[in-house]
Write a protein that holds these residues in place. Structure first.
Motif, PDB file in Angstrom:
ATOM      1  N   PHE A 159       0.325  -7.350  -6.062  1.00  0.00           N
ATOM      2  CA  PHE A 159      -0.865  -6.864  -5.030  1.00  0.00           C
ATOM      3  C   PHE A 159      -1.334  -5.348  -6.021  1.00  0.00           C
ATOM      4  O   PHE A 159      -2.858  -5.968  -6.319  1.00  0.00           O
ATOM      5  CB  PHE A 159       0.198  -5.537  -3.269  1.00  0.00           C
ATOM      6  CG  PHE A 159      -0.768  -4.413  -3.497  1.00  0.00           C
ATOM      7  CD1 PHE A 159      -1.807  -4.719  -2.331  1.00  0.00           C
ATOM      8  CD2 PHE A 159      -0.694  -3.201  -3.937  1.00  0.00           C
ATOM      9  CE1 PHE A 159      -2.402  -3.582  -1.833  1.00  0.00           C
ATOM     10  CE2 PHE A 159      -2.074  -2.459  -2.931  1.00  0.00           C
ATOM     11  CZ  PHE A 159      -2.206  -2.347  -1.981  1.00  0.00           C
ATOM     12  N   LEU A 160      -0.718  -5.243  -6.615  1.00  0.00           N
ATOM     13  CA  LEU A 160      -1.260  -3.979  -8.125  1.00  0.00           C
ATOM     14  C   LEU A 160      -1.730  -4.549  -8.679  1.00  0.00           C
ATOM     15  O   LEU A 160      -2.894  -3.755  -9.567  1.00  0.00           O
ATOM     16  CB  LEU A 160      -0.552  -2.903  -8.453  1.00  0.00           C
ATOM     17  CG  LEU A 160       0.428  -2.126  -7.828  1.00  0.00           C
ATOM     18  CD1 LEU A 160       1.262  -1.409  -8.407  1.00  0.00           C
ATOM     19  CD2 LEU A 160      -0.580  -1.114  -7.005  1.00  0.00           C
ATOM     20  N   HIS A 161      -1.488  -5.925  -9.490  1.00  0.00           N
ATOM     21  CA  HIS A 161      -1.896  -6.922 -10.274  1.00  0.00           C
ATOM     22  C   HIS A 161      -3.602  -7.381  -9.809  1.00  0.00           C
ATOM     23  O   HIS A 161      -3.955  -7.534 -11.070  1.00  0.00           O
ATOM     24  CB  HIS A 161      -1.098  -7.885 -11.307  1.00  0.00           C
ATOM     25  CG  HIS A 161      -1.658  -8.685 -12.333  1.00  0.00           C
ATOM     26  ND1 HIS A 161      -1.970  -8.154 -13.583  1.00  0.00           N
ATOM     27  CD2 HIS A 161      -1.710  -9.978 -12.454  1.00  0.00           C
ATOM     28  CE1 HIS A 161      -2.001  -8.516 -14.367  1.00  0.00           C
ATOM     29  NE2 HIS A 161      -1.793 -10.107 -13.057  1.00  0.00           N
ATOM     30  N   ALA A 162      -3.085  -7.617  -9.020  1.00  0.00           N
ATOM     31  CA  ALA A 162      -4.466  -8.326  -8.276  1.00  0.00           C
ATOM     32  C   ALA A 162      -5.643  -7.022  -8.224  1.00  0.00           C
ATOM     33  O   ALA A 162      -7.096  -7.213  -8.301  1.00  0.00           O
ATOM     34  CB  ALA A 162      -4.262  -9.002  -7.111  1.00  0.00           C
ATOM     35  N   ARG A 163      -5.746  -5.749  -7.777  1.00  0.00           N
ATOM     36  CA  ARG A 163      -6.328  -5.075  -8.063  1.00  0.00           C
ATOM     37  C   ARG A 163      -7.308  -3.804  -9.259  1.00  0.00           C
ATOM     38  O   ARG A 163      -8.236  -3.747  -9.320  1.00  0.00           O
ATOM     39  CB  ARG A 163      -6.446  -3.737  -7.147  1.00  0.00           C
ATOM     40  CG  ARG A 163      -6.184  -4.108  -5.843  1.00  0.00           C
ATOM     41  CD  ARG A 163      -5.327  -3.674  -5.290  1.00  0.00           C
ATOM     42  NE  ARG A 163      -6.067  -4.524  -3.327  1.00  0.00           N
ATOM     43  CZ  ARG A 163      -5.213  -5.641  -3.364  1.00  0.00           C
ATOM     44  NH1 ARG A 163      -4.633  -6.332  -3.855  1.00  0.00           N
ATOM     45  NH2 ARG A 163      -5.396  -6.610  -1.543  1.00  0.00           N
ATOM     46  N   ASP A 164      -5.753  -4.532 -10.498  1.00  0.00           N
ATOM     47  CA  ASP A 164      -5.777  -4.487 -11.702  1.00  0.00           C
ATOM     48  C   ASP A 164      -5.527  -4.589 -12.615  1.00  0.00           C
ATOM     49  O   ASP A 164      -4.148  -4.307 -12.755  1.00  0.00           O
ATOM     50  CB  ASP A 164      -5.683  -1.901 -12.096  1.00  0.00           C
ATOM     51  CG  ASP A 164      -6.385  -1.706 -13.359  1.00  0.00           C
ATOM     52  OD1 ASP A 164      -6.258  -2.429 -14.143  1.00  0.00           O
ATOM     53  OD2 ASP A 164      -6.017  -0.747 -12.935  1.00  0.00           O
ATOM     54  N   PRO A 165      -6.133  -6.528 -13.498  1.00  0.00           N
ATOM     55  CA  PRO A 165      -5.171  -6.730 -14.026  1.00  0.00           C
ATOM     56  C   PRO A 165      -5.430  -6.424 -15.139  1.00  0.00           C
ATOM     57  O   PRO A 165      -3.760  -6.590 -16.167  1.00  0.00           O
ATOM     58  CB  PRO A 165      -7.066  -7.671 -14.553  1.00  0.00           C
ATOM     59  CG  PRO A 165      -7.985  -7.194 -13.574  1.00  0.00           C
ATOM     60  CD  PRO A 165      -7.485  -6.227 -12.855  1.00  0.00           C
ATOM     61  N   VAL A 167       0.555  -1.422   0.003  1.00  0.00           N
ATOM     62  CA  VAL A 167      -0.539   0.396   0.129  1.00  0.00           C
ATOM     63  C   VAL A 167       0.912   0.986   0.121  1.00  0.00           C
ATOM     64  O   VAL A 167       0.931   2.183  -1.241  1.00  0.00           O
ATOM     65  CB  VAL A 167      -1.221   0.047   1.593  1.00  0.00           C
ATOM     66  CG1 VAL A 167      -2.072   1.562   1.442  1.00  0.00           C
ATOM     67  CG2 VAL A 167      -1.668  -1.377   0.824  1.00  0.00           C
ATOM     68  N   GLY A 168       1.984   1.540   1.008  1.00  0.00           N
ATOM     69  CA  GLY A 168       2.532   2.782   0.967  1.00  0.00           C
ATOM     70  C   GLY A 168       3.619   2.751  -0.385  1.00  0.00           C
ATOM     71  O   GLY A 168       3.933   3.385  -1.027  1.00  0.00           O
ATOM     72  N   ALA A 169       4.508   1.244  -0.861  1.00  0.00           N
ATOM     73  CA  ALA A 169       4.470   1.514  -2.000  1.00  0.00           C
ATOM     74  C   ALA A 169       4.428   1.997  -3.766  1.00  0.00           C
ATOM     75  O   ALA A 169       4.953   2.409  -3.785  1.00  0.00           O
ATOM     76  CB  ALA A 169       6.265   0.436  -1.957  1.00  0.00           C
ATOM     77  N   THR A 170       2.513   1.181  -3.186  1.00  0.00           N
ATOM     78  CA  THR A 170       1.845   2.350  -4.305  1.00  0.00           C
ATOM     79  C   THR A 170       2.722   3.630  -4.953  1.00  0.00           C
ATOM     80  O   THR A 170       2.294   4.163  -5.771  1.00  0.00           O
ATOM     81  CB  THR A 170       0.938   1.441  -3.887  1.00  0.00           C
ATOM     82  OG1 THR A 170       0.630   0.766  -3.937  1.00  0.00           O
ATOM     83  CG2 THR A 170       0.136   2.617  -4.792  1.00  0.00           C
ATOM     84  N   GLY A 171       2.277   4.418  -3.458  1.00  0.00           N
ATOM     85  CA  GLY A 171       3.399   5.746  -3.477  1.00  0.00           C
ATOM     86  C   GLY A 171       4.353   5.939  -4.213  1.00  0.00           C
ATOM     87  O   GLY A 171       3.834   7.672  -5.204  1.00  0.00           O
ATOM     88  N   LEU A 172       4.925   4.913  -4.474  1.00  0.00           N
ATOM     89  CA  LEU A 172       6.561   5.799  -5.122  1.00  0.00           C
ATOM     90  C   LEU A 172       6.076   4.980  -6.913  1.00  0.00           C
ATOM     91  O   LEU A 172       6.724   5.530  -7.973  1.00  0.00           O
ATOM     92  CB  LEU A 172       7.255   5.530  -4.515  1.00  0.00           C
ATOM     93  CG  LEU A 172       8.254   5.778  -2.877  1.00  0.00           C
ATOM     94  CD1 LEU A 172       8.579   7.170  -4.541  1.00  0.00           C
ATOM     95  CD2 LEU A 172       7.205   5.932  -2.051  1.00  0.00           C
ATOM     96  N   VAL A 173       5.032   3.639  -7.059  1.00  0.00           N
ATOM     97  CA  VAL A 173       4.507   4.099  -8.028  1.00  0.00           C
ATOM     98  C   VAL A 173       4.259   5.232  -8.916  1.00  0.00           C
ATOM     99  O   VAL A 173       4.579   5.406  -9.804  1.00  0.00           O
ATOM    100  CB  VAL A 173       3.464   2.462  -7.952  1.00  0.00           C
ATOM    101  CG1 VAL A 173       3.546   2.238  -9.903  1.00  0.00           C
ATOM    102  CG2 VAL A 173       4.868   2.085  -7.630  1.00  0.00           C
TER     103      VAL A 173
END
Ligand SMILES: *Cc1c(COP(=O)(O)O)cnc(C)c1O
Length: 379
Positions: free
Chosen positions: A247-253, A168-174
């Motif tokens: 994590f990201l792929h699971a939330r948006d394929p 969740v936190g690292a998504t900010g850096l994505v």
């Protein structure tokens, strides 16, 4: 809308997010530092001014982490760090802005001026501070504090991992990598050959690496290790990269499964020195050079060691072909000066074991007097 959500609308529906910072952060060319370094182009990503009252790259993580805490209707967040943790302080400042109590579970570290400032500032922003001699005592104390808050608030606090380095936190850096791509497309900087970033709890470098590849940029991340090798190494890096990508792929394929390897992110072990938060000569020389040439304030635990690696590489590369190479220094440190805010505070109001940091000398290389450091140069 933030660049990541523009690209992946499903992520916007699936991820909680609360805007906290001022993005995009500026990119600047460091011509005076280039003149000193002698070859190649050097740019800086000014995440140090990401927040009006408190900046740094941690804000990017907190936009997602505190977003999730609000969505869970938390009353409090609980997180971990060393005594001078920038992450713990950033969490406290922004949690309070959102009406959340923060609970900090802290461990010992080498003494420095910034440790004193951060502890006093955490107190000023009403953190509940707990301090332990070792990780086992911290684990027990954390269980006690979780139960205590369950009783008083009717709810468990939301846990935030050390350094905010969860998917969740690292998504900010994505998102930051997509922000950088926009800046490259607008001609603000050329596509960097190498991006230098400090490697502590790893979420910053992990998020950037995943984001750069998803955004189609070819820049190589150079992650300069500043914490112990037992936790920060090639194996844990690959694990966190995979965890974030899934994590990201699971939330948006439509977010791709990337084949990430250690060719995408190089871990540099050679600027660490002897211990976490123990400053090094090269690191402090880099801090002084940045101050002298560009007026930007770095520090000895993370960003000084990182810039030292960049400068050493630039000098070595001078001899070979890469004269025109582009290095980007990602300034993860907060450069809003808090010393004035905490000037009148008495450390005796902190929990007694923390008085140690005020009653003992700082480490010998911590020669910068924080009172003499101006704020960012404002451009
Ligand atoms: C936390 C921090 C970092 C490192 O980020 P991680 O995600 O923990 O690796 C770098 N610089 C500063 C100033 C930090 O506070």
């Amino acid at each position: 809308m933030i660049p990541l959500f523009e690209q992946y609308p499903d992520l916007q529906r699936r991820l909680a997010y609360v805007p906290l910072g001022q993005f995009p952060t500026p990119v600047q060319r460091l011509e005076r530092l280039e003149g000193y370094a002698g070859s190649g182009r050097i740019y800086i990503k000014r995440d140090d001014i990401s927040g009006e009252s408190y900046g740094g790259a941690k804000l990017r993580k907190l936009e997602f982490l505190l977003g999730a805490a609000l969505q869970a209707r938390a009353k409090a967040v609980l997180t971990f760090g060393y005594a001078g943790s920038n992450h713990a302080l950033a969490t406290t400042i922004y949690a309070r802005k959102l009406g959340l109590q923060s609970i900090l579970e802290l461990l010992p570290q080498p003494n420095a001026h910034y440790v004193r400032t951060n502890l006093l500032a955490a107190h000023l922003f009403e953190a509940e501070l707990h301090y332990y001699r070792n990780p086992l005592l911290l684990a027990l104390g954390t269980i006690r504090d979780l139960l205590k808050h369950k009783l008083t608030d009717g709810k468990f606090p939301t846990l935030i991992r050390p350094g905010g380095s969860s998917p969740v936190g690292a998504t900010g850096l994505v998102n930051a990598a997509f922000e950088l791509r926009n800046q490259v497309e607008r001609g603000i900087l050329p596509e960097p050959d190498r991006i230098y970033v400090a490697l502590g709890s790893m979420g910053t470098a992990v998020g950037l690496t995943v984001g750069l590849r998803a955004a189609g940029l070819k820049s190589q991340v150079v992650a300069v290790r500043v914490a112990g090798r037992a936790f920060v190494n090639e194996r844990t890096m690959l694990r966190q990269l995979g965890e974030l990508n899934r994590f990201l792929h699971a939330r948006d394929p439509s977010f791709p499964m990337l084949e990430l390897t250690l060719a995408d992110v190089e871990i540099r072990h050679d600027f660490y020195g002897r211990h976490y938060a123990l400053f090094t000569d090269e690191g402090m020389e880099a801090v002084a050079l940045m101050k002298q040439h560009e007026g930007i304030t770095l520090e000895g635990t993370y960003t000084g060691k990182t810039l030292a690696a960049l400068l050493a590489d630039t000098e070595h590369r001078e001899r070979d072909q890469s004269r025109g190479s582009v290095a980007l220094f990602w300034n993860t440190y907060n450069s809003r000066n808090l010393t004035a805010d905490v000037a009148g505070l008495d450390y005796h109001r902190l929990p007694r074991p923390l008085h140690w940091y005020f009653e003992h000398d700082v480490q010998p290389l911590d020669t910068l007097d924080p009172g003499s450091i101006e704020g960012p140069d404002g451009d």
